[in-house]
Write a protein that holds these residues in place. Structure first.
Motif, mmCIF file in Angstrom:
data_model
loop_
_atom_site.group_PDB
_atom_site.id
_atom_site.type_symbol
_atom_site.label_atom_id
_atom_site.label_comp_id
_atom_site.label_asym_id
_atom_site.label_seq_id
_atom_site.Cartn_x
_atom_site.Cartn_y
_atom_site.Cartn_z
ATOM 1 N N UNK A 1 0.802 -1.226 0.000
ATOM 2 C CA UNK A 1 0.000 0.000 0.000
ATOM 3 C C UNK A 1 0.831 1.271 0.000
ATOM 4 N N UNK A 2 2.045 1.229 0.543
ATOM 5 C CA UNK A 2 2.856 2.449 0.633
ATOM 6 C C UNK A 2 3.974 2.498 -0.404
ATOM 7 N N UNK A 3 3.988 1.529 -1.331
ATOM 8 C CA UNK A 3 5.075 1.452 -2.311
ATOM 9 C C UNK A 3 4.697 2.137 -3.613
ATOM 10 N N UNK A 4 5.661 2.783 -4.276
ATOM 11 C CA UNK A 4 5.405 3.274 -5.630
ATOM 12 C C UNK A 4 5.245 2.102 -6.590
ATOM 13 N N UNK A 5 4.613 2.347 -7.732
ATOM 14 C CA UNK A 5 4.315 1.267 -8.684
ATOM 15 C C UNK A 5 5.549 0.446 -9.056
ATOM 16 N N UNK A 6 6.695 1.116 -9.236
ATOM 17 C CA UNK A 6 7.888 0.407 -9.689
ATOM 18 C C UNK A 6 8.412 -0.582 -8.651
ATOM 19 N N UNK A 7 8.081 -0.378 -7.375
ATOM 20 C CA UNK A 7 8.586 -1.251 -6.308
ATOM 21 C C UNK A 7 7.590 -2.321 -5.889
ATOM 22 N N UNK A 8 6.376 -2.261 -6.407
ATOM 23 C CA UNK A 8 5.341 -3.196 -5.957
ATOM 24 C C UNK A 8 5.672 -4.654 -6.282
ATOM 25 N N UNK A 9 6.173 -4.987 -7.496
ATOM 26 C CA UNK A 9 6.522 -6.396 -7.742
ATOM 27 C C UNK A 9 7.561 -6.925 -6.764
ATOM 28 N N UNK A 10 8.574 -6.098 -6.443
ATOM 29 C CA UNK A 10 9.595 -6.537 -5.498
ATOM 30 C C UNK A 10 9.002 -6.717 -4.100
ATOM 31 N N UNK A 11 8.136 -5.784 -3.706
ATOM 32 C CA UNK A 11 7.482 -5.910 -2.405
ATOM 33 C C UNK A 11 6.613 -7.148 -2.321
ATOM 34 N N UNK A 12 5.877 -7.438 -3.409
ATOM 35 C CA UNK A 12 5.029 -8.636 -3.442
ATOM 36 C C UNK A 12 5.873 -9.901 -3.369
ATOM 37 N N UNK A 13 7.025 -9.913 -4.061
ATOM 38 C CA UNK A 13 7.904 -11.085 -4.046
ATOM 39 C C UNK A 13 8.459 -11.331 -2.644
ATOM 40 N N UNK A 14 8.921 -10.273 -1.996
ATOM 41 C CA UNK A 14 9.455 -10.410 -0.637
ATOM 42 C C UNK A 14 8.373 -10.895 0.321
ATOM 43 N N UNK A 15 7.167 -10.372 0.144
ATOM 44 C CA UNK A 15 6.069 -10.777 1.015
ATOM 45 C C UNK A 15 5.730 -12.254 0.824
#
Length: 516
Positions: free
Chosen positions: A382-396
Motif C-alpha cells: 500500500x505504501x510502495x510506488x508502482x515500480x517497487x510493488x513487484x519486489x514488495x510482493x515477491x518479498x512478502x
C-alpha cells in the motif's frame, strides 16, 4: 482482450499457483512409500521435501529481477515448462538422489508460479475491483497447501506415489499453451543492464544453507551434527553479506530498499507469522488425527472440507470489505482472533475428541487465515510506488514460505521435547502403590491369559500395553501444547498492527499491483 480470454487467463495463472503450492506439501504423506520403493532411508527421502523448499525460497525473491531480465512472458512460460518437465522426471526417478535433484530443479521452476501469477491476476481487474483480485488470488494461496496432503494421501493409497508428480503434466501443458496465446508483457518493461551475480550467489548460498538447517535440524539433533553448525555459520555470514551488498549497489537482484517502508516491513512480519500458522496447522492437524486419534487419510481430508469451502467465502468478503474502505487492520485483527480461537480449541484435544469437533474447530482456522490473506497483501504494497510493488510482493510471498519452513521445523522440535517431558511426568505416576495402575495391570493380564498367554507373557504384554498408552497420551499432550504455542505466537504478534494504523487507512481502498 475479451472477457472470455481474460477469464481463461485468470483461471490459468491461479491454477499454476495452486499447482506450485500443492507441491510444497503433497509429498509429505508419500515419504514412506518412496523410501521403500527406492531403497533409501527415511532421512534421505526427506530431502525430496527439503530440496524443493530450498529452491523455492531462493528463487521467489529473485522473481522481479528475472521477469525484468528475461521478459515476463518468456520467464513465466519457461518456468511452467521447467516445472512440468521436472514433474515427469521426478515420477520416473529410479533412485533417491535423482529424485532429489529433479525436485530441486522443479522448485526453481515453481518460483515464478506464485509471484508472477499474482501480478497477472491483479492486472486483469480494474482499479475499482482490486480487492476482488486479492480475494481471487487468495483462493489459490489458501487452497494449495490445504489440499496437498489430502490429495497426496489419496493418490499414494489408491494409485502409486509417482502419480503425485504425473498429475502436474496435463495441468502444466494446458497452462503453458494457454499462456502462450493469452499472456502478454506488461505495458512498461524494466531495463536490466547488469546482472548482480554476487547477489545471486550470496542469496543462493545463504537461503540454501538456512533452509537446509531448518529442514534437517530436528532429524539430525540440531547442533550435535557438525554440518548443521557449519551451515548455520555459512547462512549467517552469507545473508549478512547479501544484505550489505544489496543495499550498496545500484541494481540489486533483490531491492531490499523497499523494506524502508514501515508498512511493508510490518506486513512482511505478519505474513511470516501467517505462513507459520498456515503450514504448521495443516501439518499438525492431519498428523494428530491419523497417528493419535486413528482417522484414515480420507477422513482427515474430509475434516478440512467444510473450512475450505467457507474460506472461499471469507476471501471474497474480505476483498469486498477492503473495497468499501474498511481498514485492513480491522480485518487482520479479526483473522488473528479467529485463528487464536482455533488453536484454543485444538489445545484441548483428548483421545475421545470426535471428528465433528475437529472439523468445527478447523472452520475457525480456515476463516481466520482467509481473512488474513487479502488484507495482508493489500497492506504490504500500500505504501510502495508502482515500480517497487513487484519486489514488495515477491518479498512478502517469500516471507510466507519462510514462515512455513520455520514453523514446521520449530514445532517438530517442540513436539519431540514436549513428548519426552510428558512421558517422564506420566511415568512417575505408574507405581506399584497406585491402585488405578495395579487394577489396570491386573485387568490386562487377565485379558491376555484368557487368550492363552502364560502368567509371565501376560505380565510382559500388559506392561507393554501400558507403555504404549503412556506414549500415546504423552504425544497427544505435546500436540495440545503445540497448538497452544501456535495461538500464543499469533496473540503476541497482534500489537504490531498498532504500528500501521495510519497507513492502513490508506490501504483500505483499491491496490494496484503491476510488473512495472
Amino acid at each position: 482482450m475479451t472477457n472470455l480470454k481474460r477469464n481463461i487467463l485468470i483461471f490459468t495463472v491461479i491454477l499454476a499457483a495452486i499447482m506450485e503450492l500443492i507441491d510444497t506439501s503433497i509429498v509429505n504423506v508419500a515419504l514412506n512409500y518412496m523410501s521403500g520403493n527406492l531403497g533409501s532411508t527415511l532421512e534421505d527421502t526427506s530431502w525430496v521435501i527439503t530440496s524443493y523448499a530450498i529452491a523455492n525460497v531462493i528463487i521467489i525473491p529473485m522473481t522481479s529481477f528475472l521477469t525484468a531480465k528475461l521478459g515476463r512472458r518468456n520467464y513465466y512460460i519457461g518456468s511452467i515448462v521447467l516445472f512440468t518437465f521436472c514433474s515427469f522426471m521426478c515420477g520416473h526417478a529410479d533412485n533417491i538422489w535423482t529424485l532429489v535433484f529433479f525436485r530441486f530443479i522443479q522448485g526453481i521452476g515453481g518460483g515464478a508460479l506464485l509471484s508472477v501469477s499474482q501480478v497477472v491476476v491483479f492486472e486483469q481487474f480494474p482499479k475499482s475491483k482490486q480487492g476482488i483480485a486479492s480475494a481471487v488470488f487468495g483462493v489459490g494461496v489458501f487452497i494449495g497447501p490445504t489440499i496437498g496432503p489430502t490429495l497426496g494421501g489419496y493418490i499414494t493409497e489408491n494409485i502409486s506415489w509417482p502419480w503425485i508428480f504425473y498429475i502436474n503434466i496435463p495441468l502444466g501443458i494446458a497452462a503453458a499453451v494457454s499462456c502462450y496465446f493469452l499472456l502478454t508483457e506488461p505495458p512498461t518493461k524494466p531495463v536490466v543492464n547488469k546482472v548482480d551475480w554476487a547477489g545471486i550467489a550470496l542469496l543462493a548460498v545463504g537461503i540454501g544453507s538456512l533452509q537446509t538447517v531448518l529442514e534437517r535440524g530436528e532429524t539430525d539433533d540440531w547442533f550435535s551434527a557438525g554440518y548443521i553448525i557449519w551451515l548455520s555459520v555459512i547462512a549467517f555470514v552469507a545473508l549478512t553479506a547479501f544484505i550489505i551488498w544489496e543495499l550498496r549497489i545500484v541494481a540489486p537482484v533483490v531491492n531490499l530498499r523497499v523494506l524502508k517502508s514501515k508498512t511493508l516491513s510490518v506486513a512482511a512480519i505478519l505474513t511470516f507469522i501467517t505462513g507459520l500458522g498456515l503450514f504448521t496447522s495443516i501439518y499438525l492437524t492431519p498428523v494428530v488425527s491419523q497417528r493419535i486419534l486413528g482417522f484414515t487419510p480420507s477422513q482427515s481430508g474430509l475434516l478440512l472440507l467444510p473450512g475450505a469451502v467457507l474460506a472461499i467465502l471469507g476471501l471474497i468478503i474480505s476483498g469486498k470489505l477492503l473495497q468499501k474502505g474498511v481498514s485492513p487492520v480491522i480485518i487482520i485483527f479479526v483473522g488473528f482472533c479467529l485463528f487464536i480461537y482455533f488453536n484454543h480449541r485444538m489445545s484441548g484435544l483428548t483421545l475421545d475428541t470426535s471428528a465433528n469437533e475437529i472439523a468445527s474447530a478447523l472452520i475457525f482456522r480456515a476463516l481466520g487465515l482467509a481473512l488474513l490473506t487479502v488484507p495482508l497483501t493489500a497492506l504490504a504494497v500500500s505504501s510502495l510506488p508502482d515500480k517497487d510493488i513487484p519486489q514488495g510482493a515477491s518479498l512478502n510471498n517469500m516471507m510466507r514460505q519462510l514462515g512455513g519452513s520455520f514453523g514446521i521445523s520449530i514445532f517438530n522440535t517442540y513436539l519431540a521435547r514436549r513428548t519426552a517431558s510428558h512421558r517422564v511426568d506420566l511415568i512417575t505416576h505408574i507405581t506399584a502403590d497406585n491402585p488405578e495402575v495395579t487394577s489396570r495391570l491386573a485387568g490386562y493380564m487377565q485379558y491376555f491369559q484368557s487368550k492363552g498367554s502364560g502368567v509371565f507373557d501376560s505380565r510382559t504384554k500388559a506392561f507393554k500395553l501400558i507403555d504404549s498408552i503412556v506414549v500415546k497420551q504423552s504425544t497427544l499432550l505435546s500436540f495440545d501444547d503445540s497448538f497452544f504455542l501456535l495461538g500464543l505466537i499469533f496473540a503476541i504478534a497482534l500489537p504490531l498492527l498498532l504500528l500501521v494504523l495510519k497507513q492502513a487507512k490508506r490501504a483500505g481502498g483499491p491496490v494496484i499491483i503491476s510488473d512495472h
